[in-house]
Write an enzyme that holds these catalytic residues in place. Structure first.
Site, PDB file in Angstrom:
ATOM      1  CG  PHE A 132      53.410  37.736  33.193  1.00 34.83           C
ATOM      2  CD1 PHE A 132      53.295  37.302  31.878  1.00 34.83           C
ATOM      3  CD2 PHE A 132      52.252  38.134  33.859  1.00 34.83           C
ATOM      4  CE1 PHE A 132      52.063  37.277  31.231  1.00 34.83           C
ATOM      5  CE2 PHE A 132      51.015  38.115  33.227  1.00 34.83           C
ATOM      6  CZ  PHE A 132      50.929  37.677  31.909  1.00 34.83           C
TER       7      PHE A 132
ATOM      8  CG  LEU B 142      48.682  42.012  32.946  1.00 37.64           C
ATOM      9  CD1 LEU B 142      48.699  42.415  31.464  1.00 37.64           C
ATOM     10  CD2 LEU B 142      47.967  40.657  33.081  1.00 37.64           C
TER      11      LEU B 142
ATOM     12  CD  GLU C  87      49.508  49.768  33.544  1.00 34.24           C
ATOM     13  OE1 GLU C  87      48.730  50.743  33.674  1.00 34.24           O
ATOM     14  OE2 GLU C  87      50.041  49.445  32.471  1.00 34.24           O
TER      15      GLU C  87
ATOM     16  N   GLY D 143      44.879  46.112  38.682  1.00 37.88           N
ATOM     17  CA  GLY D 143      45.370  44.883  38.075  1.00 37.88           C
ATOM     18  C   GLY D 143      44.274  44.073  37.417  1.00 37.88           C
TER      19      GLY D 143
ATOM     20  CD  GLU E  66      49.573  33.353  37.400  1.00 43.50           C
ATOM     21  OE1 GLU E  66      48.943  32.579  36.671  1.00 43.50           O
ATOM     22  OE2 GLU E  66      50.714  33.136  37.812  1.00 43.50           O
TER      23      GLU E  66
ATOM     24  CB  THR F 204      40.848  38.793  42.464  1.00 42.16           C
ATOM     25  OG1 THR F 204      39.784  39.222  41.591  1.00 42.16           O
ATOM     26  CG2 THR F 204      41.885  39.908  42.584  1.00 42.16           C
TER      27      THR F 204
HETATM   28  C1  LIG Z   1      52.161  38.585  45.881  1.00 42.14           C
HETATM   29  C2  LIG Z   1      51.699  39.126  44.573  1.00 42.14           C
HETATM   30  C3  LIG Z   1      52.415  38.843  43.410  1.00 42.14           C
HETATM   31  C4  LIG Z   1      52.020  39.380  42.188  1.00 42.14           C
HETATM   32  N1  LIG Z   1      52.768  39.144  41.061  1.00 42.14           N
HETATM   33  C5  LIG Z   1      52.422  39.744  39.890  1.00 42.14           C
HETATM   34  C6  LIG Z   1      53.232  39.600  38.719  1.00 42.14           C
HETATM   35  O1  LIG Z   1      54.259  38.902  38.712  1.00 42.14           O
HETATM   36  N2  LIG Z   1      52.877  40.266  37.590  1.00 42.14           N
HETATM   37  C7  LIG Z   1      51.765  41.047  37.535  1.00 42.14           C
HETATM   38  O2  LIG Z   1      51.501  41.608  36.484  1.00 42.14           O
HETATM   39  N3  LIG Z   1      50.967  41.197  38.632  1.00 42.14           N
HETATM   40  C8  LIG Z   1      51.266  40.571  39.795  1.00 42.14           C
HETATM   41  N4  LIG Z   1      50.484  40.729  40.914  1.00 42.14           N
HETATM   42  C9  LIG Z   1      49.330  41.632  40.835  1.00 42.14           C
HETATM   43  C10 LIG Z   1      48.007  40.906  40.858  1.00 42.14           C
HETATM   44  O3  LIG Z   1      47.802  40.218  39.648  1.00 42.14           O
HETATM   45  C11 LIG Z   1      46.928  41.960  41.149  1.00 42.14           C
HETATM   46  O4  LIG Z   1      47.102  42.356  42.497  1.00 42.14           O
HETATM   47  C12 LIG Z   1      45.527  41.444  40.921  1.00 42.14           C
HETATM   48  O5  LIG Z   1      45.286  41.213  39.550  1.00 42.14           O
HETATM   49  C13 LIG Z   1      44.473  42.403  41.470  1.00 42.14           C
HETATM   50  O6  LIG Z   1      44.721  43.702  41.032  1.00 42.14           O
HETATM   51  P1  LIG Z   1      44.724  44.907  42.105  1.00 42.14           P
HETATM   52  O7  LIG Z   1      45.580  44.515  43.240  1.00 42.14           O
HETATM   53  O8  LIG Z   1      45.049  46.138  41.384  1.00 42.14           O
HETATM   54  O9  LIG Z   1      43.234  44.956  42.639  1.00 42.14           O
HETATM   55  P2  LIG Z   1      42.012  45.698  41.933  1.00 42.14           P
HETATM   56  O10 LIG Z   1      41.959  45.336  40.491  1.00 42.14           O
HETATM   57  O11 LIG Z   1      42.071  47.134  42.286  1.00 42.14           O
HETATM   58  O12 LIG Z   1      40.787  45.020  42.665  1.00 42.14           O
HETATM   59  C14 LIG Z   1      40.472  45.325  44.036  1.00 42.14           C
HETATM   60  C15 LIG Z   1      39.332  44.418  44.474  1.00 42.14           C
HETATM   61  O13 LIG Z   1      38.173  44.640  43.631  1.00 42.14           O
HETATM   62  C16 LIG Z   1      37.745  43.416  43.080  1.00 42.14           C
HETATM   63  N5  LIG Z   1      37.202  43.644  41.743  1.00 42.14           N
HETATM   64  C17 LIG Z   1      37.799  44.256  40.696  1.00 42.14           C
HETATM   65  N6  LIG Z   1      36.972  44.264  39.635  1.00 42.14           N
HETATM   66  C18 LIG Z   1      35.837  43.617  40.014  1.00 42.14           C
HETATM   67  C19 LIG Z   1      34.603  43.291  39.373  1.00 42.14           C
HETATM   68  N7  LIG Z   1      34.385  43.604  38.087  1.00 42.14           N
HETATM   69  N8  LIG Z   1      33.668  42.649  40.082  1.00 42.14           N
HETATM   70  C20 LIG Z   1      33.882  42.300  41.379  1.00 42.14           C
HETATM   71  N9  LIG Z   1      35.021  42.583  42.050  1.00 42.14           N
HETATM   72  C21 LIG Z   1      35.985  43.217  41.380  1.00 42.14           C
HETATM   73  C22 LIG Z   1      39.002  42.547  43.033  1.00 42.14           C
HETATM   74  O14 LIG Z   1      38.672  41.181  42.938  1.00 42.14           O
HETATM   75  C23 LIG Z   1      39.661  42.927  44.336  1.00 42.14           C
HETATM   76  O15 LIG Z   1      39.044  42.202  45.377  1.00 42.14           O
HETATM   77  C24 LIG Z   1      50.861  40.185  42.127  1.00 42.14           C
HETATM   78  C25 LIG Z   1      50.124  40.437  43.292  1.00 42.14           C
HETATM   79  C26 LIG Z   1      50.539  39.923  44.499  1.00 42.14           C
HETATM   80  C27 LIG Z   1      49.735  40.216  45.742  1.00 42.14           C
END
Ligand SMILES: Cc1cc2nc3c(=O)[nH]c(=O)nc-3n(C[C@H](O)[C@H](O)[C@H](O)COP(=O)(O)OP(=O)(O)OC[C@H]3O[C@@H](n4cnc5c(N)ncnc54)[C@H](O)[C@@H]3O)c2cc1C
Length: 406
Positions: A131, A133, A135, A139, A370, A372
């Site tokens: 899956f 989603l 980038e 995320g 999925e 945070t």
């Molecule tokens: C082990 C692992 C497996 C994964 N598997 C998949 C997968 O199979 N497919 C897929 O698509 N993705 C996958 N992911 C990605 C995951 O879904 C993202 O890491 C996650 O959605 C957070 O995105 P980011 O890392 O870019 O953090 P960011 O979006 O950059 O966020 C950074 C921090 O800011 C906080 N934040 C962001 N916006 C707000 C807001 N409006 N208010 C308060 N706080 C905020 C976040 O909670 C986080 O603490 C995986 C991640 C990991 C670690």
């Protein structure tokens, strides 16, 4: 042995109790011996998918019309499977979960041809699913994703990157969310099924994390995908992603519950025989307080997880509030439960290879992927405020001025 008293709760029926009674001995016979094996995660994951398929367990990840168990995905069964597998090893749970997550968008929104092509193979453990989603630029803010697909005749051509993609590198297909531009933001996204060997799709890099599983960054360069691989309609990608996560967020909570139950069982056994100050540490009231809090958090998490699953199964529709509450509480509380288990073990708790040390690493990412914990809070707040607005009959304009939540 983990507590099974929750199976008597009214959220379950006889089919769930029978599933659990068949699953426990199978996991003990087929999975338990490999729980400490972290050497070659790609090979181990492939093996787990094959075993889960041969055992018939992946039939719970697809609908009956295409080789599955029930007419629609039964979320309580998915949760029971994830909880039970996670109790033994995070990687077996991961292998099962990804088959569901990487095929559910096809189940929910795929054409008959796509369902017939992919779902029976997923059910049989012959198709590894993913899956895609997230980038590199972010995320959490799904509505702003950049990876683009333009329509050229009867194909879409994808250019861009996806990262943190679980099963990246071993998957046979990826459900990829792309910007097709029908409208700005969330309404300009679509979902395409892309085969791993589709020219133009490349594994840009493999990613190593604290609890290893197959994970990669994908690169798309002029990647031509037949337009028949579109899920739903162009512009429905955001809706498809959220409907899929609506189901799977509750199951992430179930996996966390499996980890937490294991941590409590390990702590109970250790505290009963480890002595300090002339008696087993379980006889000290400060340790008893820890054990009580751990048991309480586990039951509260189980109630939220199975409430969300039952609500989806019994009432249908979207369950964003229930599944976000289940994921948020179960993952955060499991981290606390596991941390207390490590504490009860003292120095041995941080020894590489100790079960609680492994759980400590395995739980961490569940609070991030999925959605945070922060994003789950935004969803819960948005749902709670919307319900209050409806009660007070706040005009729609005032509601629309608020930020959309994932
Ligand atoms: C082990 C692992 C497996 C994964 N598997 C998949 C997968 O199979 N497919 C897929 O698509 N993705 C996958 N992911 C990605 C995951 O879904 C993202 O890491 C996650 O959605 C957070 O995105 P980011 O890392 O870019 O953090 P960011 O979006 O950059 O966020 C950074 C921090 O800011 C906080 N934040 C962001 N916006 C707000 C807001 N409006 N208010 C308060 N706080 C905020 C976040 O909670 C986080 O603490 C995986 C991640 C990991 C670690």
């Amino acid at each position: 042995m983990p507590d099974k008293s929750f199976l008597a709760w009214p959220f379950f029926d006889e089919t769930h109790r029978r599933l659990k009674a068949r699953l426990d001995p199978w996991v003990a016979a087929e999975i338990a011996s490999r729980e400490h094996d972290e050497q070659d995660v790609d090979a181990l994951c492939r093996d787990f998918v094959r075993q889960l398929g041969a055992g018939g367990w992946l039939r719970y990840a697809v609908p009956a019309s295409h080789g599955g168990m029930s007419p629609t995905l039964d979320v309580r069964s998915l949760c029971l499977l994830r909880e039970t597998l996670a109790y033994r090893t995070g990687l077996a749970d991961f292998a099962f979960a990804m088959e569901g997550l990487g095929s559910a968008s096809i189940t929910l929104f795929g054409s008959e041809a796509l369902k017939a092509r992919y779902l029976p193979r997923v059910a049989a453990g012959k198709q590894i699913a993913a899956f895609a989603l997230s980038e590199p630029e972010g995320g959490s803010d799904v509505a702003s994703l950049q990876c683009a697909a333009r329509r050229e005749g009867d194909h879409y051509v994808i250019d861009g990157r996806k990262t943190w993609i679980s099963n990246g590198g071993i998957a046979d297909h990826y459900v990829v969310f792309v910007r097709t531009g029908e409208a700005p933001g969330a309404k300009g996204l679509s979902a395409l099924v892309v085969d791993a060997d589709n020219p133009g799709l490349r594994i840009a890099e493999r990613i190593r994390v604290i609890a290893p599983h197959p994970l990669a960054t994908l690169s798309f360069e002029g990647c031509r995908v037949p337009a028949t691989h579109l899920l739903g309609k162009a512009g429905e990608g955001f809706k498809i992603a959220m409907a899929t996560l609506d189901i799977f967020r509750a199951t992430v909570g179930a996996a966390a519950l499996g980890f937490a139950r294991r941590a409590l069982d390990e702590a109970l056994a250790y505290a009963a025989h480890r002595s300090a100050f002339g008696k087993p540490i379980a006889e000290h009231q400060l340790i008893q307080a820890k054990l009580a809090d751990m048991a309480l958090k586990i039951d509260a998490a189980a109630l939220l997880v199975y409430r969300a699953a039952w609500t989806k199964d019994a009432l249908g529709g979207r369950v964003s509030r229930e599944s976000s509450m289940a994921k948020l509480y179960a993952t955060e509380s499991a981290q606390e439960v596991i941390d207390e288990a490590v504490q009860i073990f003292g120095g041995i708790g941080v020894l590489s290879g100790a079960v609680v040390e492994r759980l400590y690493r395995e739980i961490r990412a569940l609070r991030i992927y999925e959605g945070t914990s922060e994003i789950q809070r935004l969803v819960i707040a948005a749902q709670t405020r919307a319900a209050a607005d409806a009660e007070r009959e706040v005009p729609p304009l005032a509601r629309e001025e608020r930020e959309p939540a994932a």
